[in-house]
Design an enzyme around this catalytic site. Structure first.
Site, PDB file in Angstrom:
ATOM      1  N   HIS A 144       0.843  -1.186   0.002  1.00  0.00           N
ATOM      2  CA  HIS A 144      -0.088   0.013  -0.029  1.00  0.00           C
ATOM      3  C   HIS A 144       0.634   1.183  -0.142  1.00  0.00           C
ATOM      4  CE1 HIS A 144      -4.120  -1.592   1.253  1.00  0.00           C
ATOM      5  NE2 HIS A 144      -3.545  -2.305   0.401  1.00  0.00           N
ATOM      6  N   TYR A 185      -9.421   5.178   7.294  1.00  0.00           N
ATOM      7  CA  TYR A 185      -9.736   5.386   8.878  1.00  0.00           C
ATOM      8  C   TYR A 185     -10.856   6.574   8.745  1.00  0.00           C
ATOM      9  CZ  TYR A 185      -5.374   2.871   9.817  1.00  0.00           C
ATOM     10  OH  TYR A 185      -4.641   2.032  10.037  1.00  0.00           O
ATOM     11  N   PRO A 191      -5.216  -0.268  18.580  1.00  0.00           N
ATOM     12  CA  PRO A 191      -4.726  -0.652  16.967  1.00  0.00           C
ATOM     13  C   PRO A 191      -4.885   0.397  15.913  1.00  0.00           C
ATOM     14  CG  PRO A 191      -6.984  -1.282  17.659  1.00  0.00           C
ATOM     15  CD  PRO A 191      -6.347  -0.872  18.929  1.00  0.00           C
ATOM     16  N   LYS A 222       0.531  -0.511  15.164  1.00  0.00           N
ATOM     17  CA  LYS A 222       1.709  -0.743  15.424  1.00  0.00           C
ATOM     18  C   LYS A 222       2.175  -1.954  16.122  1.00  0.00           C
ATOM     19  CE  LYS A 222       3.212   2.906  13.784  1.00  0.00           C
ATOM     20  NZ  LYS A 222       3.515   2.529  12.415  1.00  0.00           N
ATOM     21  N   TYR A 231       3.284   6.396  10.331  1.00  0.00           N
ATOM     22  CA  TYR A 231       2.683   5.239  10.084  1.00  0.00           C
ATOM     23  C   TYR A 231       3.455   4.276   9.068  1.00  0.00           C
ATOM     24  CZ  TYR A 231      -1.639   2.595   8.572  1.00  0.00           C
ATOM     25  OH  TYR A 231      -2.431   1.535   8.490  1.00  0.00           O
TER      26      TYR A 231
HETATM   27  C1  PHB Z   1      -6.674  -4.715  10.249  1.00  0.00           C
HETATM   28  O1  PHB Z   1      -6.776  -4.820   9.244  1.00  0.00           O
HETATM   29  O2  PHB Z   1      -6.907  -5.398  11.115  1.00  0.00           O
HETATM   30  C2  PHB Z   1      -6.200  -3.303  10.852  1.00  0.00           C
HETATM   31  C3  PHB Z   1      -5.575  -2.378  10.081  1.00  0.00           C
HETATM   32  C4  PHB Z   1      -4.977  -1.282  10.395  1.00  0.00           C
HETATM   33  C5  PHB Z   1      -5.311  -0.821  11.699  1.00  0.00           C
HETATM   34  C6  PHB Z   1      -5.997  -1.600  12.660  1.00  0.00           C
HETATM   35  C7  PHB Z   1      -6.186  -2.775  12.272  1.00  0.00           C
HETATM   36  O3  PHB Z   1      -4.774   0.502  12.196  1.00  0.00           O
END
Ligand code: PHB
Ligand code: APR
Length: 384
Positions: free
Chosen positions: A72, A196, A288, A292, A380
């Site tokens: 990505h 997000y 989450p 990280k 990130y």
């Molecule tokens: C996930 O795909 O489970 C996932 C991806 C990004 C995040 C948290 C969880 O920031």
């Protein structure tokens, strides 16, 4: 029985450490409380920093990740339906790899040559200030392993940190008043990148595991019960929190996994107690939001692995003496970033009108400032 390093826990931290040690010719035994299938059944996050990708490559565990993982180049953020793109490649010249933690764990299990004892019950740590040894029982028999070092890679609820006298450890914690309700579904992801989303009803995340498998989350109250969420209720709530075009495009389906995870920030200090070291979730938890957790676990064991190899093979204590300080420096930066992402994107009970305006201003600042987006991207994709 005798080995050089006893590793407690066969999550990604323990397995990666085991692999780094065995590549260097250091003998290690992993003791894991659960079965291998149980460990592989846990669904967790799925974004690897490039440093994690390189570590897995060095460990010889990268082949399937490169074949099946998705590189990505950026991610999307949205606020009340307004979308912004964070272009990692343009901003910091790096990318991330979307590849599930479950798959990382499976790949590390597959290449492991050393011994892993699954379903090891009643693991106990002894004399880690002197001549360390570990006991456990398996099929009704108690075993003893003497060793040079113990690595506590047994997660937040593990026995390693719990074995320390309270006076030896300082802990720093923030428990968030909400959780993430996650759904895994065999449908193509709604977008090529992750989204997000902040919405007045709460946070939402569109993530993915493969071109045909998606992972979605919505923020829910901390005491919410998963039984209260039918698939229909979940999809309706998710759609409400996304911009209308994305909401319309989502392919819904029957969930193949659905669970609620609490959100917590936690750090234990220090990470070394004589001949015992903590790494991964045993030492720290991040919410989450910044993805990280797995990456921090891997960067801990990269440091710990070379420190233990140096100590055992070159007789140099430099690495083990500085492990705690060096790992904690990186850990606190990831704690800060995860806390910041969480604060920006979630609705808190105390947020109020003022707080939401501040969150909106933060989002607008990111939209208008390359420097601000660069800072987000730098964190990130992973700090050095
Ligand atoms: C996930 O795909 O489970 C996932 C991806 C990004 C995040 C948290 C969880 O920031
Ligand atoms: N004895 C033996 N094994 C134990 C014990 C015990 N007393 N307690 C826990 N374990 C095992 C657990 O069953 C688990 O398999 O330790 C392992 C710890 O693995 P994880 O919880 O996955 O922790 P870690 O390897 O540090 O990986 C961190 O996991 O929770 C995510 O976000 C986090 O992605 C990050 C990653």
């Amino acid at each position: 029985m005798r080995t050089q390093v006893v590793i407690i826990g066969a999550g990604p931290a323990g397995l990666a450490l085991g692999r780094l040690l065995e590549q260097a010719g250091v003998d290690a035994i992993i003791l894991e409380r659960k079965s291998a299938n149980y460990v592989l059944g846990r669904i967790r996050a799925g974004v690897l920093e490039w440093g994690s990708v390189e570590l897995l490559d060095r460990a010889g565990a990268g082949a399937r990740m490169h074949a099946e993982g998705l590189v990505h180049h950026g991610t999307a953020l949205s606020f009340d339906g307004d979308r912004m793109h964070i272009d990692f490649t343009d901003l910091v010249g790096k990318q991330v790899m979307v590849y599930g933690q479950t798959e990382v764990t499976r790949d590390l299990m597959d290449i492991r040559q050393g011994t892993t004892v699954y379903e090891a019950e009643d693991v106990q740590l002894h004399d880690f200030d002197g001549k360390p040894w570990v006991s456990y029982s398996k099929d009704g028999t108690t075993h003893r392993i003497d060793c040079d070092f113990i690595a506590g890679c047994d997660g937040y609820h593990g026995v390693s940190r719990a074995s320390l006298p309270a006076s030896a450890v300082s802990t720093f914690e923030r428990v968030y008043p909400f959780g993430w309700l996650g759904v895994l579904v065999d449908k193509p992801p709604v977008d090529p990148e992750l989204i997000y989303a902040h919405h007045e009803r709460g946070f939402a995340l569109c993530s993915q595991r493969s071109p045909t498998r998606s992972r979605y989350y919505v923020q829910v109250a901390a005491d919410e019960k998963v039984e209260a969420w039918s698939d229909t209720r979940f999809w309706d709530e998710l759609r409400r929190r996304l911009d209308p075009q994305t909401a319309e495009r989502i392919e819904t389906g029957e969930s193949i996994e659905k669970s609620i995870a609490p959100l917590r920030s936690f750090v234990a200090e220090p990470l070394r107690f004589g001949r015992l070291f903590l790494a991964g979730d045993a030492a720290h938890i991040v919410p989450p939001t910044g993805a990280k957790g797995l990456n921090l676990a891997l960067s801990d064991v990269a440091l710990l692995g070379s420190a233990l190899i140096e100590a055992l093979q070159d007789g140099s204590a430099a690495g083990i003496d500085t492990y705690s300080v060096r790992a904690l420096e990186r850990i606190w930066k990831a704690e800060r970033f995860s806390w910041w992402m969480t604060s920006l994107l979630h609705v808190f009970p105390e947020t109020g009108d003022f707080g939401r305006r501040i969150q909106r201003a933060e989002f607008d600042y990111l939209m208008g400032s390359r420097a601000a987006r660069q800072s987000l991207a730098e964190n990130y994709v992973g700090l050095p």
